[in-house]
Motif scaffolding. Structure first.
Motif, short mmCIF file in Angstrom:
data_model
loop_
_atom_site.label_atom_id
_atom_site.label_comp_id
_atom_site.label_asym_id
_atom_site.label_seq_id
_atom_site.Cartn_x
_atom_site.Cartn_y
_atom_site.Cartn_z
N ASP A 1 0.81 -1.21 0.00
CA ASP A 1 0.00 0.00 0.00
C ASP A 1 0.85 1.27 0.00
OD1 ASP A 1 -2.36 -1.51 0.00
OD2 ASP A 1 -2.34 -1.64 2.19
N ILE A 2 1.83 1.34 0.90
CA ILE A 2 2.67 2.54 1.03
C ILE A 2 4.11 2.10 1.28
CG2 ILE A 2 3.17 4.63 2.38
CD1 ILE A 2 0.17 4.64 3.18
N ILE A 3 5.02 2.72 0.56
CA ILE A 3 6.45 2.56 0.85
C ILE A 3 6.96 3.94 1.22
CG2 ILE A 3 8.72 1.88 0.01
CD1 ILE A 3 7.27 0.02 -1.99
N ALA A 4 7.48 4.06 2.44
CA ALA A 4 7.91 5.35 2.95
C ALA A 4 9.36 5.28 3.42
CB ALA A 4 7.00 5.80 4.09
N GLN A 5 10.02 6.42 3.40
CA GLN A 5 11.43 6.51 3.81
C GLN A 5 11.57 7.60 4.87
OE1 GLN A 5 14.29 6.85 0.60
NE2 GLN A 5 15.53 8.25 1.80
N HIS A 6 12.37 7.30 5.86
CA HIS A 6 12.69 8.29 6.90
C HIS A 6 14.19 8.40 7.00
CE1 HIS A 6 12.88 10.29 10.82
NE2 HIS A 6 11.65 10.68 10.54
N ASP A 7 14.70 9.62 6.94
CA ASP A 7 16.14 9.87 7.01
C ASP A 7 16.49 10.53 8.33
OD1 ASP A 7 16.69 8.93 4.41
OD2 ASP A 7 16.00 10.82 3.57
N GLY A 8 17.19 9.82 9.18
CA GLY A 8 17.69 10.39 10.43
C GLY A 8 16.60 10.71 11.42
#
Length: 175
Positions: A38-45
């Motif tokens: 459904d959702i692919i999300a990225q978080h940086d730091g």
């Protein structure tokens, strides 16, 4: 009761909530022959890093480029939107071992298509969204668990009731 486009509206709510908490939405409804995520999300730091970047942008930009892989996290998010009285514990029971395997394989396809993200830490999350028709003659009020986020559309209210981090591990452990 059927909520029109409830799945998409539930996913919209979760994507907006993720963005408000610092995540970048990379894909919605990423599909392969194995299935769909459904959702692919990225978080940086972390937020502390963001403050440091504001104070000294050029130094932080160089540091971020060098450490991006080390601090980046990918979340593969399965969203389950349900109305009251759902048969599957608000969507929780619909994340079967077979469904998990399909999502794992689809995540592998995503990482193969985006090899620059292959070294990122990965997590499989589940978001449980509750959908309720908005009544014009609302006379009863029922107290429920406080929602993480809410939205209204098409005469319905959507509530992000629960966001389960690393859910596949916890769902397997609970089962």
């Amino acid at each position: 009761m059927h909520c029109p486009n409830s799945g998409q509206l539930g996913e919209d709510l979760v994507a907006q909530w993720l963005q408000s908490t610092g995540w970048i939405i990379l894909h919605r409804r990423f599909s392969s022959r194995w299935g769909e995520i459904d959702i692919i999300a990225q978080h940086d730091g972390e937020s502390g890093e963001a403050e440091e970047q504001k104070e000294n942008f050029s130094r932080a930009k160089q540091q971020l480029s060098a450490n991006r892989t080390q601090h980046s996290l990918l979340a593969f998010v399965e969203v389950k939107t349900r109305s009251s009285g759902s048969w599957d514990a608000g969507g929780r029971s619909a994340i079967t071992p077979e469904k998990q395997a399909k999502i794992w394989r689809t995540a592998g396809i995503f990482l193969a298509q985006y090899p620059e993200k292959a070294d990122y830490s990965c997590r499989f999350d589940v978001a449980l969204v509750y959908c309720q028709r908005i009544s014009k003659n609302l006379t009863n009020f029922t107290a429920t668990q406080e929602a993480l986020a809410t939205s209204s559309a098409a005469g319905h209210k959507f509530k992000l009731q629960e966001y389960i981090l690393a859910a596949f591990d916890s769902l397997i452990d609970d089962g």
